[in-house]
Design an enzyme around this catalytic site. Sequence first.
Site: not given
Length: 266
Positions: A161, A165
């Site tokens: 994740y 990002k």
Amino acid sequence: MTTPTHTTERVACITGAASGIGASIARRLAEDGLHVALNDLPDQREALDDLAAEVQSRGVRATVVPGDISEAGGPDDVVARLVSELGQLDVMVSNAGIAEVKPLLEVSAEDWDRMLGINLRGMFLTYTAAARQMIEQGRGGKIIGAASLVAHRPFPMLGHYVASKYGVRGLTQNAAAEWAKHGITVNAYCPGIVDTPMWDLIDERLAEEEGLEPGEAKQKYTEQMISLGRMQRPEDVVGFVSYLASPDSDYMTGQSVIVDGGIHFV
């Protein structure tokens, strides 16, 4: 796509609008007087329809444009449909994304591909679909992406994740540099620990890993990390998104701004 007739009204599209931050952004932009196109996966159609009815009660137009933004051509189709319904695109809020809690040594190639496919590939496809429409219209626009606090610092158990990002942050900077000549600004908002269904899932897995009860992980990180002493609500970030969507931010581009209650200071 066809070039619509210009009006003084403005139209925003919000992806991942069925719940959480996306739904709150749609409500705020409708309050700001923007017409809205609401996107999420097709199985979220009922929630999108309910949200469209809600925002229309505020005196703006709304259309529902379901579709998978991570699929090739998906965002192009979404943009074409919203332009046919609402006439133009002035603001794209690329909010759709997923999270998963796993230590890096347990992340499979399939996990990695799914995470980056939705969070980064989907962002790229949405950014470029919006930019092509805005360039064709010839009057600039606002592209706004969902990054995260973890686009600025790592967070254990969220490695893939985090990678997605960080990618959103880099993509936002590069898009801003390339599209400034067209009058398009590109910025991102970076929430922290938000009380949404996504963080409920993160809390559940963190609790398993750390031997805590459900809810205790969120409480632990809130108490230990957030200077303002409470978990973030979607409403805490939508005011900043409203600013990014407004003319007040016309001289701001390429930024990924943290709105996290005081976790990370830069």
